[in-house]
Each structure stands twice: as structure tokens, then as C-alpha cells.
Design a protein around this motif. Structure first.
Motif, short mmCIF file in Angstrom:
data_model
loop_
_atom_site.label_atom_id
_atom_site.label_comp_id
_atom_site.label_asym_id
_atom_site.label_seq_id
_atom_site.Cartn_x
_atom_site.Cartn_y
_atom_site.Cartn_z
N GLN A 23 -6.78 -6.51 -28.12
CA GLN A 23 -6.26 -5.20 -28.20
C GLN A 23 -7.46 -4.16 -27.41
N PRO A 24 -7.00 -3.33 -26.52
CA PRO A 24 -8.13 -2.76 -25.75
C PRO A 24 -8.73 -1.77 -26.75
N LEU A 25 -9.93 -1.55 -26.41
CA LEU A 25 -10.99 -0.57 -27.21
C LEU A 25 -10.27 0.91 -27.09
N SER A 26 -9.85 1.43 -26.06
CA SER A 26 -9.26 2.85 -25.93
C SER A 26 -8.02 2.66 -25.51
N ALA A 27 -7.11 3.92 -25.60
CA ALA A 27 -5.82 3.95 -25.18
C ALA A 27 -6.10 4.11 -23.70
N PRO A 28 -5.09 3.56 -22.86
CA PRO A 28 -5.16 3.33 -21.38
C PRO A 28 -4.56 4.91 -20.83
N SER A 29 -4.96 5.20 -19.99
CA SER A 29 -4.73 6.63 -19.57
C SER A 29 -3.46 6.39 -18.83
N TYR A 44 1.57 3.84 -17.18
CA TYR A 44 -0.05 3.66 -17.40
C TYR A 44 -0.54 3.22 -16.07
#
Length: 140
Positions: A23-29, A44
Motif C-alpha cells: 500500500q502506498p504511503l500517501s495518496a497519489p495525486s 491518477y
């Protein structure tokens, strides 16, 4: 004496490991783009995938080296064959000359025997026209 141990190689089969989802650490832009016909596309942002660097090619390919080495070997063989054929031709000429010399000497010997027989003083001359053959013998 102990029997020797024989070890057979076992081929290694390498299988790629299964990818593990992370799971990515932050939400993608989220990016919105206006298309040329006026519509808006939102999605995305994806980082472009960088290809793996290509291994540096050698300056000269291995096939070219093999072809060059084959050419050098071929030239060496051709030189040897040229010398061999020259030697065989010279040997053939020598044998031909020796045979011709033997024929000339033998012919000369025969000519001296045939032509020199009339000049000897101790020989018997037979006139064949007057000779009579009785029981395979010449009689005068």
C-alpha cells in the motif's frame, strides 16, 4: 580401494518471485487534463517507468571475431596446400625425367646391341634366303 563417488550436476531453475502488493504511503495525486475536443479527463498521475539500462555492447561482436579467426586459419591451410601441390608437381617432373632418361639409355643400349652385331669379326653371318628350316633349326 574405495569406489569413487560420482556427482551429477543438478540444474537450478530460477523462478521470478511473485510481486507482493504494497500500500502506498500517501495518496497519489489526481490530475485533470483538458483534451483537444474540450472534454476533461481526470486520473491518477503515473510516474513513467524507467527501462533497465542496456548492457554495454562489446566493440567487436563475437561472431566477427570467429569469422576473422576462421579466415586466418583458412589462409594458413591454403599456404600449406600451395606448398604441398608445388612439391607434388616438382616430384612428378622429377619422376618423368627419370623415366625418360631410363628409356633413352635402354634404347641406346638396344641400338648398340643390334647395330653393333654386324661389325664383330667373330660372328657367323647367315643368309636367310638360302637357309632351310628343318625341325626348327636353320641348315645351310
Amino acid at each position: 580401494m574405495a569406489a569413487p563417488e560420482v556427482h551429477q550436476p543438478i540444474p537450478l531453475v530460477m523462478r521470478p518471485a511473485a510481486p507482493i502488493p504494497v500500500q502506498p504511503l500517501s495518496a497519489p495525486s489526481v490530475v485533470s487534463v483538458v483534451l483537444p475536443d474540450g472534454r476533461m479527463a481526470t486520473g491518477y498521475a503515473i510516474d513513467p517507468v524507467q527501462p533497465e539500462p542496456v548492457a554495454a555492447k562489446p566493440v567487436v561482436s563475437r561472431a566477427a571475431v570467429n569469422v576473422a579467426l576462421g579466415g586466418v586459419g583458412f589462409l594458413a591451410v591454403c599456404g600449406g596446400l600451395l606448398l604441398l601441390t608445388t612439391f607434388i608437381a616438382a616430384l612428378t617432373a622429377l619422376v618423368t625425367q627419370l623415366i625418360t632418361l631410363a628409356a633413352v639409355l635402354f634404347g641406346g643400349f638396344i641400338a648398340v646391341q643390334v647395330l653393333g652385331a654386324g661389325s664383330r669379326g667373330g660372328g657367323t653371318t647367315v643368309n636367310i634366303r638360302k637357309a632351310v628350316i628343318k625341325r626348327n633349326h636353320f641348315h645351310r
